[in-house]
Design an enzyme around this catalytic site. Structure first.
Site, PDB file in Angstrom:
ATOM      1  N   GLU A 125       0.844  -1.196   0.000  1.00 18.18           N
ATOM      2  CA  GLU A 125       0.000   0.000   0.000  1.00 18.18           C
ATOM      3  C   GLU A 125       0.883   1.251   0.000  1.00 18.18           C
ATOM      4  O   GLU A 125       1.859   1.279   0.750  1.00 18.18           O
ATOM      5  CB  GLU A 125      -0.908   0.038   1.236  1.00 18.18           C
ATOM      6  N   HIS A 300      -6.464  -1.961  15.284  1.00 15.29           N
ATOM      7  CA  HIS A 300      -6.662  -1.204  14.040  1.00 15.29           C
ATOM      8  C   HIS A 300      -6.497  -2.093  12.807  1.00 15.29           C
ATOM      9  O   HIS A 300      -7.383  -2.162  11.956  1.00 15.29           O
ATOM     10  CB  HIS A 300      -5.687  -0.030  13.999  1.00 15.29           C
ATOM     11  N   GLU A 301      -5.366  -2.762  12.720  1.00 11.52           N
ATOM     12  CA  GLU A 301      -5.116  -3.570  11.515  1.00 11.52           C
ATOM     13  C   GLU A 301      -6.095  -4.731  11.433  1.00 11.52           C
ATOM     14  O   GLU A 301      -6.568  -5.077  10.359  1.00 11.52           O
ATOM     15  CB  GLU A 301      -3.668  -4.074  11.482  1.00 11.52           C
TER      16      GLU A 301
HETATM   17  N1  BES Z   1      -3.038   1.007   5.889  1.00 13.02           N
HETATM   18  C1  BES Z   1      -2.205   1.590   6.878  1.00 13.02           C
HETATM   19  C2  BES Z   1      -0.740   1.388   6.615  1.00 13.02           C
HETATM   20  C3  BES Z   1      -0.151   2.382   5.661  1.00 13.02           C
HETATM   21  C4  BES Z   1       0.195   3.635   6.112  1.00 13.02           C
HETATM   22  C5  BES Z   1       0.076   2.076   4.343  1.00 13.02           C
HETATM   23  C6  BES Z   1       0.753   4.551   5.236  1.00 13.02           C
HETATM   24  C7  BES Z   1       0.613   2.978   3.475  1.00 13.02           C
HETATM   25  C8  BES Z   1       0.960   4.231   3.916  1.00 13.02           C
HETATM   26  C9  BES Z   1      -2.498   1.005   8.259  1.00 13.02           C
HETATM   27  O1  BES Z   1      -3.760   0.489   8.415  1.00 13.02           O
HETATM   28  C10 BES Z   1      -2.405   2.146   9.215  1.00 13.02           C
HETATM   29  O2  BES Z   1      -3.244   2.982   9.182  1.00 13.02           O
HETATM   30  N2  BES Z   1      -1.356   2.169  10.018  1.00 13.02           N
HETATM   31  C11 BES Z   1      -1.070   3.269  10.902  1.00 13.02           C
HETATM   32  C12 BES Z   1      -1.250   2.894  12.331  1.00 13.02           C
HETATM   33  C13 BES Z   1      -2.683   2.952  12.766  1.00 13.02           C
HETATM   34  C14 BES Z   1      -2.839   2.453  14.165  1.00 13.02           C
HETATM   35  C15 BES Z   1      -3.280   4.319  12.663  1.00 13.02           C
HETATM   36  C16 BES Z   1       0.378   3.642  10.664  1.00 13.02           C
HETATM   37  O3  BES Z   1       1.088   2.856  10.035  1.00 13.02           O
HETATM   38  O4  BES Z   1       0.764   4.722  11.077  1.00 13.02           O
HETATM   39 ZN    ZN Z   2      -5.297   1.816   8.756  1.00 15.89          ZN
END
Ligand code: BES
Ligand code: ZN
Length: 878
Positions: A125, A300-301
């Site tokens: 992603e 979250h995940e």
């Molecule tokens: N889908 C995101 C991971 C992601 C973040 C992919 C940026 C590509 C670019 C994942 O679900 C996510 O949101 N992760 C957060 C942590 C969450 C607890 C808010 C992160 O990685 O900061």
């Molecule tokens: Zn997320």
């Protein structure tokens, strides 16, 4: 060619969305893993969707070496372009077979397939899959995946991909595994991991009685540090069933912790990949906050499995559709299983600090952006956290039961599809029977609404007349703002501090503000006090003319956690604003008498029965970063001076109370629990205030002794880190001893040792700059490890406004030097730590000039990455 021309990228517009000409239905991948030359064989079944029979198939591909490509078994004519391949004249249904090579070891961007400390892992992603193989790398192309992984020649413990294990064994002396994911998914949810781990295994029985195998993969030798994350997986699964009726849909669920990771964690279907910082905890190596964060990020995940994976995004402009909803879900999870007030107060702090800052910056954008150059730049506090506030407002407006029904209707209606925010809103409107037409402005208008309140008492009618008005400043992309539709949660306090509920106020206690100006009447006695914006029911800046006495009254009697903390915050803000000129002249400030009186009352009544988490939040002196957001133009030196004066005066006036508190409240064990988190939090705050007071009272030696004793006598990392922070930030005598001891104990343990870097990078004065310079050549510094970069240059940039903005300009120079080094290594991390420089126009002229020079030289850099280009060029345009 001028430098500017050399670095030009084009933005994409949301409204330019076009459905794909083709879709992929089945993707069969075979990876022959090798550190520097991994071979990917890709057999994909494609289907034409467009009626245009001439449309060529265009596949995305970046930094790939293509060995061959066949269509339906025949070597075909194709055109390699900079961003992929173009295959003209293909039939309506056909199979492409191709082979390409990639070099995981050389991949320092950590997008695509890369090596993290010996482990092969992927991050796709938003657009990393195209760095693995040629594909329709867009979120609205959903395919079934079958993945064969052949381990590297030197051997490998486990070979993982999404879904179910079909087969595994050894062929020609190499281990292999075959995985099949039964759920069609977009390429961004693909994952592959290969490496050697300790495995924490468990099972979960779902609400319908199915058994799910759970596996958590951690560094070898770190089994114990994975146990809390495993517990959190089970808690997440149970909570999603209990609160929303959502049951896990695969027979196994895997989580892998890796050391090199650009973000926090990633929700790949059935195979979540985590930054090890959000998995690996035990009380000796991780703080209570780390435990709390592991639980919330695991949640979250996991929650993305429905909100993101089962129902996914049509295009990246819809990012908020999955992230806002999932942040809302993880916040509710933390509220239910950890602590509601703490979770809410953290979320509010993110909005009032970084999110308000983003709204006031050149990169301000609506929660559903209109224009994007580099998607990686849009994983922002606006899309995540303001977006979650929007979902929370919908929840407020329709209530829990209608929200639950609408969420289920949405997930049912769009299961297996790639949809839009508009689809979500329409579904909620229909299911809950609400009209969200004006409410939609939250998705389309950037900027923070300012709400102004005033009230008078109408003696004749025995009415309290409340007036609310709203105004939103223009942003770069929008000059005129239409009024927002917002729920304002209210209550009323009488003189004795009792709640009174007027007949005009609905039972759920909120009123609607949806015009520029509105008036509300409530039948009440004179001297009843309106409490406005309980629980921060809308993400706005509220300006209400409370007197200091009224703030004290609400702080004592209001039962809303946010209002209590906000009263203390407002008293602090008033003090800072009233004294700013005196602070700018570095003169002596008056006493914050009302705040001290309120704090004394609180401290005098604390006992082991109190809500320590809430009290601790109330007693906190605001961060300089959040204080900065209460000003349009920022005089950083004056704010820092006033902030320190305020803290010192509170500490000195109440030093006896803090000493008593410090002795009285102690954690019952070194382990993590929500109750002990509260006890440690307040005990550590007391330690901090005592140390601050002693320093101001010329008793620095005493401060050093108590801090050193705190460090040595505790086995818990929360305590140790507090002691180390106070020792370093207050420059106490024990500083050297503590740093040495910490280095001796933890230098081999990268996650823990990040704290050594972060604490020294966040000293709130110029010396932090020298610390960072020195630590850049520490033997354990590694500029390719994002956690290390975030702990050093990142901490200076994002957690130390004082040193970053030091008038010497050395902070800016240092940061920009790091950013240009990172431009080639890891643009996504580089662009993130650049953020504070974009708001240079809020600073004085001298600082503006120095930042401008730095931004201009960044623009001149050869091979400037798209992510940095977008941010800097946007800031310079304003
Ligand atoms: N889908 C995101 C991971 C992601 C973040 C992919 C940026 C590509 C670019 C994942 O679900 C996510 O949101 N992760 C957060 C942590 C969450 C607890 C808010 C992160 O990685 O900061
Ligand atoms: Zn997320």
């Amino acid at each position: 060619m001028t430098a500017e021309k050399r670095n030009t990228y084009k933005a994409q517009k949301r409204t330019d969305y076009k459905a794909p000409n083709f879709t992929a239905t089945d993707i069969d991948l075979t990876f022959t893993l090798d550190d520097t030359k991994t071979i990917v064989k890709n057999v994909t079944r494609f289907k034409r969707l467009t009626s245009d029979a001439k449309a060529p198939l265009i596949l995305n591909g970046e930094e790939l070496k293509l060995n061959y490509l066949k269509v339906d078994g025949i070597n075909y004519k194709f055109k390699e372009t900079k961003n992929g391949v173009e295959i003209p004249s293909v039939p309506d249904e056909f199979t492409v077979e191709l082979e390409n090579e990639i070099n995981p070891s050389a991949n320092s961007s950590l997008m695509g397939l890369y090596k993290s400390n010996g482990t092969f892992c992927t991050q796709c992603e938003p657009e990393g899959f195209r760095r693995i193989t040629y594909s329709l790398d867009r979120s609205d192309v959903l395919a079934k995946y079958r993945v064969t992984i052949i381990g590297p020649e030197y051997g490998c413990g486990v070979l993982l991909s999404n879904g179910n294990l079909i087969e595994r064994g050894t062929k020609k002396n190499r281990p292999y595994a075959i995985w099949e994911d039964p759920f069609p998914k977009p390429s961004y949810l693909f994952a592959l991991v290969a490496g050697t781990f300790d495995i924490v295994s468990d099972t979960f029985i779902t609400m319908s009685g199915r058994k799910v195998d759970l596996e958590l993969y951690v560094d070898r030798g770190a089994y114990e540090r994975g146990l809390w994350a495993m517990q959190s997986i089970k808690d997440s699964m149970k909570w999603d069933e209990d609160r929303w009726g959502l049951e896990f849909d695969l027979d196994n669920f895997k989580v892998v912790a890796v050391d090199f990771f650009n973000f926090g964690a990633m929700e790949n279907k059935g195979l979540n990949v985590f930054n090890s910082v959000y998995v690996m905890v035990d009380p000796t190596c991780a703080t209570d906050t780390a435990f709390y964060n592991v639980q919330s990020v695991i949640g979250h995940e996991y929650f993305h499995n429905y909100t993101g994976d089962r129902v996914t995004l049509r295009d990246w402009f819809q990012l908020s559709l999955k992230e806002s909803l999932t942040v809302f879900r993880d916040q509710e999870f933390s509220s239910d299983v950890a602590n509601r007030a703490l979770t809410r107060l953290h979320a509010i702090n993110v909005i009032r600090g970084p999110q308000f800052a983003e709204d006031a910056s050149p990169m301000a954008h609506p929660v559903r952006p209109e224009e994007v150059m580099e998607m990686n730049n849009f994983y922002t506090v606006t899309i995540y956290d303001k977006g979650a506030e929007i979902i929370r407002m919908i929840h407020t407006l329709i209530g829990e039961s209608r929200f639950k029904k609408a969420l289920n209707d949405y997930l049912h209606k769009y299961d297996g599809q790639a949809v839009t925010i508009e689809d979500f809103l329409c579904c909620f409107e229909e299911s809950a029977g609400v009209d969200l037409s004006q409410f939609r402005r939250w998705y389309t208008q950037a900027g923070t609404p300012h709400v102004k309140a005033s009230w008078i008492y109408d003696e004749e009618n025995k009415n309290l007349v409340l007036k609310l008005s709203q105004h939103t400043n223009p942003t770069r992309d929008q000059q005129v703002k239409e009024p927002f539709y917002m729920p304002i949660r209210m209550s009323f306090l009488d003189k004795e501090g009792h709640d009174v509920h007027p007949a005009e106020l609905s039972s759920d206690g909120y009123i609607i503000l949806n015009e520029n100006e509105q008036e509300y009447r409530f039948t009440l006695d004179r001297d009843t006090l309106p409490v406005i914006l309980r629980d921060f029911s809308a993400p706005v800046k509220l300006d209400a003319p409370y007197t200091m006495e009224q703030l004290q009254h609400m702080l004592s009697f209001c039962d809303d956690a946010f209002i209590k903390v906000d009263c203390a915050t407002t008293m602090q803000n008033r003090y800072i604003h009233d004294n700013l000129e005196i602070a700018a002249a570095q003169s002596v400030l008056k006493e914050p008498a009302e705040l001290i009186a309120s704090y004394k009352a609180i401290l005098d009544s604390v006992d082991s029965q109190s809500d320590l988490i809430l009290i601790n939040e109330t007693l906190k002196i605001q961060s300089i970063a959040n204080l900065m957001e209460t000003f349009d133009k920022i005089n950083i030196d004056a704010i820092k001076y006033a902030h320190d004066a305020l803290e010192t005066k509170v500490a000195v006036s109440l030093v006896n109370e803090f000493v008593e508190l410090y002795g009285k409240i102690r954690a019952s064990s070194a382990n993590y629990s929500v109750a002990d988190m509260g006890r440690r939090a307040i005990n550590n705050s007391a330690l901090h205030m005592i140390a601050v007071a002693k320093c101001a009272m010329d008793k620095k030696k005493e401060a050093s002794d108590i801090v050193l004793n705190h460090y040595n006598s505790s086995k818990n990392m929360t305590d140790k880190l507090q002691a180390m922070t106070d020792a370093v930030h207050l420059d106490l005598e024990c500083k050297t001893e503590i740093l040495k001891s910490f280095e001796k104990d933890w230098s081999k343990d990268a996650l823990v040792f990040d704290n050594f870097f972060r604490v020294q990078a966040t000293v709130p004065n110029k010396s932090a700059i020298d610390n960072v310079k020195k630590l850049l050549s520490h033997p354990s510094y590694d500029g390719r490890n994002p956690n290390r970069v975030r702990a050093l240059a990142g901490a200076l940039a994002l957690s130390n406004p004082v040193a970053l903005n030091d008038i010497s300009g050395e902070g800016y120079d240092l940061l920009c030097k790091q950013i240009s080094a990172l431009n080639d290594i890891n643009p996504s991390v580089a662009a993130r730590i650049l953020t504070p420089l974009l708001s240079f126009r809020r600073l004085d002229e001298k600082r503006q000039g120095m930042i401008l020079n730095n931004l201009n030289s960044l623009m001149q850099m050869p091979k400037l990455s798209r992510s940095i280009y977008e941010k800097v060029s946007t800031a310079l345009k304003e």
